[in-house]
Design a protein around this motif. Structure first.
Motif, PDB file in Angstrom:
ATOM      1  N   ILE B 148       0.845  -1.204   0.000  1.00 61.72           N
ATOM      2  CA  ILE B 148       0.000   0.000   0.000  1.00 61.72           C
ATOM      3  C   ILE B 148       0.881   1.255   0.000  1.00 61.72           C
ATOM      4  O   ILE B 148       0.665   2.184  -0.785  1.00 61.72           O
ATOM      5  N   ILE B 149       1.887   1.255   0.867  1.00 60.99           N
ATOM      6  CA  ILE B 149       2.781   2.423   0.950  1.00 60.99           C
ATOM      7  C   ILE B 149       3.583   2.557  -0.350  1.00 60.99           C
ATOM      8  O   ILE B 149       3.744   3.657  -0.888  1.00 60.99           O
ATOM      9  N   GLN B 150       4.044   1.434  -0.869  1.00 65.95           N
ATOM     10  CA  GLN B 150       4.876   1.438  -2.070  1.00 65.95           C
ATOM     11  C   GLN B 150       4.141   2.069  -3.256  1.00 65.95           C
ATOM     12  O   GLN B 150       4.720   2.870  -4.008  1.00 65.95           O
ATOM     13  N   VAL B 151       2.870   1.746  -3.405  1.00 69.34           N
ATOM     14  CA  VAL B 151       2.069   2.303  -4.510  1.00 69.34           C
ATOM     15  C   VAL B 151       1.950   3.821  -4.351  1.00 69.34           C
ATOM     16  O   VAL B 151       2.098   4.570  -5.322  1.00 69.34           O
ATOM     17  N   LEU B 153       4.066   5.743  -2.831  1.00 69.90           N
ATOM     18  CA  LEU B 153       5.385   6.312  -3.121  1.00 69.90           C
ATOM     19  C   LEU B 153       5.630   6.386  -4.624  1.00 69.90           C
ATOM     20  O   LEU B 153       6.173   7.369  -5.127  1.00 69.90           O
ATOM     21  N   GLN B 154       5.187   5.364  -5.341  1.00 67.92           N
ATOM     22  CA  GLN B 154       5.351   5.368  -6.807  1.00 67.92           C
ATOM     23  C   GLN B 154       4.561   6.504  -7.444  1.00 67.92           C
ATOM     24  O   GLN B 154       4.950   7.040  -8.470  1.00 67.92           O
ATOM     25  N   ASN B 155       3.438   6.874  -6.795  1.00 70.43           N
ATOM     26  CA  ASN B 155       2.600   7.955  -7.327  1.00 70.43           C
ATOM     27  C   ASN B 155       3.055   9.332  -6.868  1.00 70.43           C
ATOM     28  O   ASN B 155       2.421  10.332  -7.201  1.00 70.43           O
ATOM     29  N   THR B 156       4.141   9.369  -6.073  1.00 73.05           N
ATOM     30  CA  THR B 156       4.633  10.644  -5.524  1.00 73.05           C
ATOM     31  C   THR B 156       5.899  11.063  -6.255  1.00 73.05           C
ATOM     32  O   THR B 156       6.816  10.259  -6.395  1.00 73.05           O
ATOM     33  N   GLU B 157       5.949  12.331  -6.672  1.00 73.39           N
ATOM     34  CA  GLU B 157       7.195  12.864  -7.240  1.00 73.39           C
ATOM     35  C   GLU B 157       8.221  12.977  -6.122  1.00 73.39           C
ATOM     36  O   GLU B 157       9.227  12.318  -6.095  1.00 73.39           O
ATOM     37  N   THR B 158       7.903  13.862  -5.206  1.00 77.15           N
ATOM     38  CA  THR B 158       8.736  14.047  -4.015  1.00 77.15           C
ATOM     39  C   THR B 158       7.976  14.886  -2.991  1.00 77.15           C
ATOM     40  O   THR B 158       7.217  15.775  -3.353  1.00 77.15           O
ATOM     41  N   ILE B 177      -4.574   3.733   6.156  1.00 78.72           N
ATOM     42  CA  ILE B 177      -3.364   4.249   5.501  1.00 78.72           C
ATOM     43  C   ILE B 177      -3.781   5.209   4.386  1.00 78.72           C
ATOM     44  O   ILE B 177      -4.611   4.853   3.536  1.00 78.72           O
ATOM     45  N   ASP B 178      -3.188   6.405   4.385  1.00 75.56           N
ATOM     46  CA  ASP B 178      -3.469   7.375   3.324  1.00 75.56           C
ATOM     47  C   ASP B 178      -3.158   6.771   1.969  1.00 75.56           C
ATOM     48  O   ASP B 178      -2.183   6.032   1.803  1.00 75.56           O
ATOM     49  N   ARG B 179      -3.980   7.134   0.994  1.00 76.34           N
ATOM     50  CA  ARG B 179      -3.697   6.721  -0.376  1.00 76.34           C
ATOM     51  C   ARG B 179      -3.330   7.948  -1.187  1.00 76.34           C
ATOM     52  O   ARG B 179      -4.058   8.943  -1.202  1.00 76.34           O
ATOM     53  N   ILE B 180      -2.174   7.870  -1.868  1.00 70.72           N
ATOM     54  CA  ILE B 180      -1.809   8.921  -2.818  1.00 70.72           C
ATOM     55  C   ILE B 180      -2.099   8.356  -4.201  1.00 70.72           C
ATOM     56  O   ILE B 180      -1.467   7.398  -4.654  1.00 70.72           O
ATOM     57  N   ALA B 181      -3.116   8.936  -4.833  1.00 68.62           N
ATOM     58  CA  ALA B 181      -3.589   8.392  -6.109  1.00 68.62           C
ATOM     59  C   ALA B 181      -2.651   8.766  -7.239  1.00 68.62           C
ATOM     60  O   ALA B 181      -1.917   9.760  -7.162  1.00 68.62           O
ATOM     61  N   GLY B 182      -2.718   7.965  -8.298  1.00 63.84           N
ATOM     62  CA  GLY B 182      -1.879   8.257  -9.460  1.00 63.84           C
ATOM     63  C   GLY B 182      -1.918   7.109 -10.443  1.00 63.84           C
ATOM     64  O   GLY B 182      -2.845   6.303 -10.447  1.00 63.84           O
ATOM     65  N   LYS B 183      -0.854   7.031 -11.252  1.00 66.04           N
ATOM     66  CA  LYS B 183      -0.771   6.027 -12.321  1.00 66.04           C
ATOM     67  C   LYS B 183      -0.766   4.597 -11.762  1.00 66.04           C
ATOM     68  O   LYS B 183      -1.272   3.667 -12.370  1.00 66.04           O
ATOM     69  N   TYR B 184      -0.188   4.421 -10.593  1.00 63.73           N
ATOM     70  CA  TYR B 184      -0.003   3.072 -10.051  1.00 63.73           C
ATOM     71  C   TYR B 184      -1.106   2.733  -9.053  1.00 63.73           C
ATOM     72  O   TYR B 184      -1.612   3.599  -8.351  1.00 63.73           O
ATOM     73  N   ASP B 185      -1.455   1.442  -9.036  1.00 65.98           N
ATOM     74  CA  ASP B 185      -2.481   0.997  -8.089  1.00 65.98           C
ATOM     75  C   ASP B 185      -2.219  -0.447  -7.685  1.00 65.98           C
ATOM     76  O   ASP B 185      -1.435  -1.158  -8.317  1.00 65.98           O
ATOM     77  N   LEU B 186      -2.911  -0.865  -6.616  1.00 64.56           N
ATOM     78  CA  LEU B 186      -2.762  -2.249  -6.168  1.00 64.56           C
ATOM     79  C   LEU B 186      -3.494  -3.172  -7.135  1.00 64.56           C
ATOM     80  O   LEU B 186      -4.510  -2.798  -7.707  1.00 64.56           O
TER      81      LEU B 186
END
Lengths: 143, 221
Positions: B148-151, B153-158, B177-186
């Motif tokens: 969950i965290i890894q996804v 992080l993948q959706n985060t620039e910095t 756990i917070d979700r940062i949405a983006g291109k990647y998902d579980l």
């Protein structure tokens, strides 16, 4: 040769401070930066014979930092000093223009030798560029 | 489930488990290498000062005191890192056991800090209650949290913050756990099957402006 000027770049500031102190005890002029971004700014304002750069850092990593530095200073001598030197990363760094890739913990004498070699190499490259510029000028003026 | 998909699923779990274990141990060993490098340079500096003293130079007592303190601090840092790694390594000892959820989340998040730090993401942990125990697989629970965290992080620039909180009752434990949405998902199928391994379920909900993953653990009945 003149006093060697070195920039140490690593987010582990305890490490860079210790290494800097030891290198200064050996009569080197040493600055430190805790990020790739800071290193890029510092390189714009000061001449360094060698940059000793960590690979894995928060934000800009070592490879991104190397690309940015060499983009403006193609003759800059960069030595990677990192925790894990995988073959792909080593090859990538050397292909992109790093002069050496070492694993921590590194021997200070080896580092100093590399810095001295870098100083000579950079001076030679600078001289070559200057000669090439003069040649180009001469040809342009048909002297 | 048919035999072939079950075998494929088990193989996928095995591969992902090894990747997960490798990622965590690589991160920990990188941190430990930094600690040892600092200790190595400290030893080198002591040699330099000793050499200087032998050549007739001053013995800088205050400097030696500072060096000694920093050495102790790094050794303590190394011990903390090793203990966390040891706790993590032992989570494979029992497939299912009674797990102290806040403690597991705390220890695991500390292991994750270097990885989240590389993206300059601040990992914040909060517990609504200190005593929250449930029967689950500690290894697969950490693996789910990691994914969950890894996804995110993948959706985060910095930069940014990722919050994890635990709460619950005697009957169930919740990990939000917070979700940062983006291109990647579980991968939804994979998550459902991993949830079976931990005796729980995973939901994605909207809470105000934020999206949250909620792991609900009710144990194995």
């Amino acid at each position: 040769m003149a006093q060697e000027r070195v920039l140490l770049v690593d987010d582990e500031t305890e490490f860079t401070e210790l290494l800097a102190e030891r290198m200064r005890n050996r009569e080197m002029d040493v600055d430190t930066a805790d990020s790739g971004e800071k290193a890029i700014e510092m390189v714009k304002n000061k001449y360094y014979d060698a940059i000793i750069l960590d690979l894995s850092m928060p934000g800009m990593d070592g490879i991104e930092t190397l690309n940015a530095i060499l983009g403006d200073n193609p003759d800059q001598q960069v030595i990677f000093l990192t925790g894990y030197a995988s073959v792909p990363k080593t090859v990538e760094a050397l292909k992109k223009g790093a002069v050496e890739f070492l694993e921590k913990p590194a021997d200070i004498n080896q580092l100093i030798d590399l810095v001295r070699e870098a100083q000579i190499k950079k001076a030679e490259l600078f001289e070559k560029r200057a000669e090439d510029s003069i040649e180009k000028l001469k040809r342009g003026k048909s002297w | 489930m048919n035999e072939k998909p079950q075998r494929e699923f088990e193989q996928q779990i095995l591969n992902d488990s090894l990747l997960f274990f490798g990622k965590i141990t690589a991160s920990v060993s990188h941190e430990l290498n930094n600690v040892l490098s600092i200790i190595d340079q400290t030893g080198g500096l002591l040699d330099d000062l000793l050499y200087n003293a032998q050549q007739g130079g001053e013995i800088p007592h205050e400097r030696l005191r500072t060096i000694s303190d920093k050495l102790s601090a790094q050794i303590e840092r190394g011990v903390r890192i090793i203990k966390r790694m040891n706790t993590f390594a032992h989570t494979v000892d029992d497939p299912i056991k009674k797990v102290d959820i806040p403690n597991l989340v705390d220890t695991f998040c500390k292991l994750m800090q270097r990885l989240t730090g590389l993206k300059k993401v601040d990992l914040q942990v909060e517990h609504q209650t200190s005593m929250l125990q449930v029967d689950t697989s500690p290894f697969f629970l950490q693996m789910l949290i990691f994914n969950i965290i890894q996804v995110s992080l993948q959706n985060t620039e910095t930069g940014g913050t990722l919050c994890i909180s635990t709460s619950g009752t005697e009957e169930k434990a919740l990990i939000e756990i917070d979700r940062i949405a983006g291109k990647y998902d579980l991968d939804p199928d994979f998550v459902i099957k991993l949830s079976d391994k931990i005796g729980g379920k995973l939901e994605l909900i909207k809470k105000g402006e934020k999206e949250l993953f909620i792991i609900e653990l009710s144990g194995f009945n």
